[in-house]
Design an enzyme around this catalytic site. Structure first.
Site, mmCIF file in Angstrom:
data_model
loop_
_atom_site.group_PDB
_atom_site.id
_atom_site.type_symbol
_atom_site.label_atom_id
_atom_site.label_comp_id
_atom_site.label_asym_id
_atom_site.label_seq_id
_atom_site.Cartn_x
_atom_site.Cartn_y
_atom_site.Cartn_z
ATOM 1 N N ALA A 80 48.699 1.917 18.104
ATOM 2 C CA ALA A 80 48.109 2.878 17.178
ATOM 3 C C ALA A 80 47.947 4.256 17.815
ATOM 4 O O ALA A 80 48.059 5.273 17.137
ATOM 5 C CB ALA A 80 46.754 2.364 16.684
ATOM 6 N N THR A 81 47.703 4.294 19.113
ATOM 7 C CA THR A 81 47.571 5.596 19.774
ATOM 8 C C THR A 81 48.865 6.383 19.647
ATOM 9 O O THR A 81 48.854 7.569 19.290
ATOM 10 C CB THR A 81 47.193 5.408 21.267
ATOM 11 O OG1 THR A 81 45.852 4.914 21.323
ATOM 12 C CG2 THR A 81 47.265 6.715 22.030
ATOM 13 N N SER A 208 47.612 -1.022 14.423
ATOM 14 C CA SER A 208 47.648 -1.609 15.762
ATOM 15 C C SER A 208 47.814 -3.121 15.662
ATOM 16 O O SER A 208 47.189 -3.759 14.825
ATOM 17 C CB SER A 208 46.329 -1.284 16.464
ATOM 18 O OG SER A 208 46.165 -2.120 17.592
ATOM 19 N N HIS A 210 47.137 -5.410 18.230
ATOM 20 C CA HIS A 210 46.165 -6.220 18.965
ATOM 21 C C HIS A 210 44.755 -6.147 18.386
ATOM 22 O O HIS A 210 43.869 -6.841 18.854
ATOM 23 C CB HIS A 210 46.157 -5.857 20.453
ATOM 24 C CG HIS A 210 45.421 -4.597 20.799
ATOM 25 N ND1 HIS A 210 44.128 -4.595 21.232
ATOM 26 C CD2 HIS A 210 45.794 -3.299 20.747
ATOM 27 C CE1 HIS A 210 43.742 -3.348 21.470
ATOM 28 N NE2 HIS A 210 44.745 -2.547 21.175
ATOM 29 N N CYS A 334 37.513 2.429 25.101
ATOM 30 C CA CYS A 334 38.202 3.536 25.755
ATOM 31 C C CYS A 334 37.237 4.441 26.491
ATOM 32 O O CYS A 334 37.602 5.107 27.438
ATOM 33 C CB CYS A 334 38.972 4.352 24.741
ATOM 34 S SG CYS A 334 40.188 3.376 23.892
#
Lengths: 410, 373
Positions: A80-81, A208, A210, A334
């Site tokens: 997703a990042t 994402s 995960h 994060c």
């Protein structure tokens, strides 16, 4: 098995917003593509390649179905990042000479905020919308922020710390009415709540693997085809993914991600109902045993798998140390290595002291009712123990207004 | 159907058993490496152990930056994104991810074998300012040709410029030694050495200033945002270590490759085998069969259960002929008849015989046709 087997080395996992365990069915689906079906999906010269390519396309179909898109609108990324970076930078670079204004929100994930900051250095104007006390944006603020220079609005579907669901359909409508692209970081939302890119007028959506029981290292960006959204790729090369993302597609990860989407589509409803019950049991259980606790973020417009609670008169670090048999987080993974209070909670107007004592409790597919009861027991015991040691708690109980105390400077 | 013979290892290789075990073990951990609780710390340990493994496999200094990426392509992109503004020099035989990374790349000429001539490179370097980056493949993915990296590095460093080496195809096939080569940056990919798809790495000396492509989250020292591909990274470390430990197996692979080529030349003495006279990877052979298109050859091969490729997988499917061969000055007529065979330690003599039997049939059919005409 009794609930008491949880230890510091084998803690009860309650951090489903950081990552989710990979579903066994996902691993099973991936397995053949590691060895006997190991082909490079871009090899067009032999059946190993075709077999891998077929598997990739089936997975693409599963991803697209979960969000109401067409398979052709799904671009696989490493997560997703990358999808967020690609959406924002890609659109900004493609349309930047016509429109240079971006609207986002102060509680977005770091990768959206940092990308926006980088774009500001490249000359883009960025408006960071504030949120209300419940963590949701004010739609009137959004309307007021849009100008004829506004290119894209990026608002996350579900917040990673407080789990609140933004009014996507309303945001989408406002964007469509103003001919502005709508990007949503849906990493925490896909597979948890129903999303429909048509109904919600979403133009770009980051997903994402995960965060929804799929593998790490894979995600996707939905890129609308009608009306078409164009973007400049971040990674050039072999021209895979319609030229929007080069690099060999990791077949096993793609297959696992597709399987995770297939499972989510089938089980999301029942799972959400079950988790809603757990969420309520957990919140009520904690409220019953611990006075003066505060829920951060809206309770109604919230995914069922999240609670974010502040415990007053307790020192956050001390609390975390006391419940090492619970795999919980004080904020997002994060930023969890830093001791800074959460910027998300600060944006809600949570006082620094309370922001320092928050716990993010993430529930998910493998959480049981026993787990909930165990967590209630452990957290309440620890919070109450710490409060007994706290002179501030004593004073508060005696009726002293803590804020009125003038601390000696030192 | 006949037994399947896979001779396309430069495209990808099956996951090694030991790497598969590491992948599955990491998937079972179920923690985010950035989380501070127990599962998070276990996941972090896996990532850092693999980073150390990769560092050791390529003998990079302790101080070097090792950044995990999603693939070799991303590693190349990250390398070419370093220190802006900078002149980038690369040969036309480089991978598409290098050539596509920027639109201001200056082309280094290559000779007919695809090797970089130091003379023209020196001329190029002496022209511009000193902030240049030379990006060069250690081993070419199509021809397998090996560049003289040490010579290139010596020259480039004399001009105060940097060298990035794309060692994606070289790792596991020849010795790859970051320190001995003296390079500034190096790209690697896991799935070319029997590791999992979806992970690569960029290694850079501590002096190289990198700029992130993906921002956010602060992972990989702020140079590559995004939750790490935990299972992929775990598998990469194990696979790379094994590939290095088993480098001696490449002698047997080279013997197979050499046998294949000598047989081809017995069948058809005037066959073009690209870059045969220079140092190449021990496993790669790029062979032209005049008069028979690559497509026809690979289809016939596939029907017989033999998997080869008409060039790099990334570019296959687009009916363009090889850009690598074009840069070497090979005519399009010949380039369109080229087929790449790439072997690994799991291939056998029998595999080579299977390939040769199809090749011979095709060649004889073609000879009859041209004799009849």
């Amino acid at each position: 098995m009794t609930a008491t087997h949880w230890t510091q080395n084998n803690p009860l996992y309650l951090d489903y917003q950081a990552t989710t365990p990979t579903d066994k069915r996902v691993v099973e689906a991936m397995a053949p593509y590691w060895t006997e079906k190991f082909g490079n999906p871009h090899s067009r010269n032999h059946h190993f390649g075709w077999e891998a390519e077929d598997a990739v396309e089936i997975a693409r179909e599963h991803v697209s179905q979960l969000i109401g898109a067409s398979p052709k609108e799904v671009i696989f990324t490493s997560g997703a990042t990358e999808a967020n970076n690609l959406a924002l930078k890609g659109v900004a670079k493609f349309y930047g000479d016509k429109k240079n204004h971006i609207i986002t929100c102060v509680t977005e994930h770091k990768c959206v905020l940092e990308t926006c900051r980088a774009l500001q250095q490249d000359g883009f104007d960025v408006t960071y919308l504030h949120v209300k006390e419940n963590g949701l944006i004010d739609l009137d603020d959004l309307k007021a922020a849009i100008t004829d220079k506004t290119l894209i609005v990026s608002i996350m579907a579900v917040n990673n710390e407080i789990g609140v669901i933004q009014p996507l359909k309303e945001i989408g409508q406002i964007c469509r009415d103003n001919k502005v692209f709508f990007h949503t970081d849906a990493a925490q939302a896909v597979g948890k709540i129903t999303l429909d890119v048509e109904d919600m007028n979403i133009d770009l959506m980051s997903i994402s693997g995960h965060k929804m029981y799929g593998p790490m290292g894979i995600g996707a960006l939905f890129v609308r085809r009608r009306p078409r959204v164009r973007l400049v790729p971040l990674i050039h090369g072999g021209g895979q993914e319609r030229g929007m993302r080069s690099g060999t597609l990791p077949t096993p990860l793609v297959v696992g991600f597709g399987k995770a989407c297939e499972i989510a589509l089938k089980e999301m409803g029942a799972e959400a109902a079950r988790l809603r019950g757990f969420q309520e049991r957990l919140f009520e259980g904690l409220k019953e045993r611990i006075p003066e606790i505060y829920l951060n973020g809206d309770l109604e417009s919230r995914i069922p798998g999240n609670l974010n609670i502040s415990f007053s008169y307790v020192e956050g670090e001390g609390l975390m140390m006391g419940i090492k048999d619970l795999g919980v987080s004080s904020g997002s993974a994060c930023t969890s290595a830093s001791l800074e209070p959460s910027y998300v909670l600060r944006a809600l107007g949570v006082e620094e002291e309370l922001a320092h004592t928050s716990l993010r409790l993430g529930l998910g597919r493998f959480t049981t009712e026993d787990d909930i009861d165990y967590a209630i027991e452990r957290i309440s015991k620890e919070v109450n123990r710490l409060r007994e040691l706290s002179p501030l708690w004593d004073m508060a109980q005696a009726g002293v207004d803590i804020k009125s105390i003038k601390w000696a400077e030192h | 159907m006949a037994r399947t013979v896979y001779l396309d290892h430069n495209a990808t290789s099956p996951l090694r058993d030991e790497a598969k075990a590491a992948v599955i073990q990491a998937m079972d951990l179920g923690g985010n490496p950035s989380s501070v609780h127990g599962p998070g710390r276990k996941a972090r340990r896996v990532v850092e152990d693999a980073r150390e493994q990769i560092r050791q496999v390529v003998n990079a200094p302790k101080s070097a930056q090792v950044i995990f990426t999603s693939c070799g392509t991303e590693a190349n992109t990250l390398a070419l994104n370093a220190v802006d503004p900078v002149r980038i020099l690369a040969s036309a035989t480089e991978h598409a991810s290098v050539l596509g990374a920027r639109d201001d790349i200056e082309s280094i000429p290559v000779d007919r074998n695809g090797k970089i001539d130091l003379g023209p490179l020196q001329t190029l370097l002496s022209k511009g300012d000193r902030h240049a980056l030379v990006s060069v493949m250690m081993a070419n993915n199509e021809t397998g040709v090996l560049q003289n990296i040490e010579d290139i590095v010596r020259l480039v460093h004399r001009f105060g410029a940097m060298v990035h080496v794309d060692a994606v195809q070289a790792l596991g096939k020849v010795d790859v030694d970051f320190l001995a080569l003296g390079v500034d940056m190096m790209s690697l990919s896991a799935h070319k050495v029997g590791g999992p798809l979806g992970v690569g790495a960029l290694i850079a000396t501590k002096d190289v200033k990198l700029a992130p492509i993906n921002r956010g989250g602060g992972q990989e020292g702020g140079l590559r945002g995004g939750t790490e591909n935990l299972s992929g990274i775990a598998g990469f470390g194990v696979a790379a270590q094994l590939a290095k430990a088993e480098l001696d197996d490449m002698k047997a692979v080279k013997a197979l490759r050499d046998h294949l080529e000598s047989k081809i030349l017995e069948i058809a003495p005037d066959t073009t085998i690209f870059a045969r006279d220079v140092e190449r990877l021990p496993n790669t052979s790029f062979i032209a069969m005049e008069g028979v298109s690559s497509e026809t050859q690979v289809m016939a091969m596939d029907l017989a259960g033999v998997c080869v490729s008409a060039g790099s997988a990334c570019a296959s499917g687009k009916s363009k002929s090889s850009a690598v061969l074009a840069a070497m000055g090979v005519s399009e007529t010949i380039a369109k008849t080229a087929v790449r065979v790439s072997l690994a330690h799991i291939n056998t003599n029998e595999d080579i015989e299977s390939f040769l039997s199809v090749w011979k049939d095709l060649y004889q059919q073609q000879s009859q046709k041209s004799n009849a005409a």
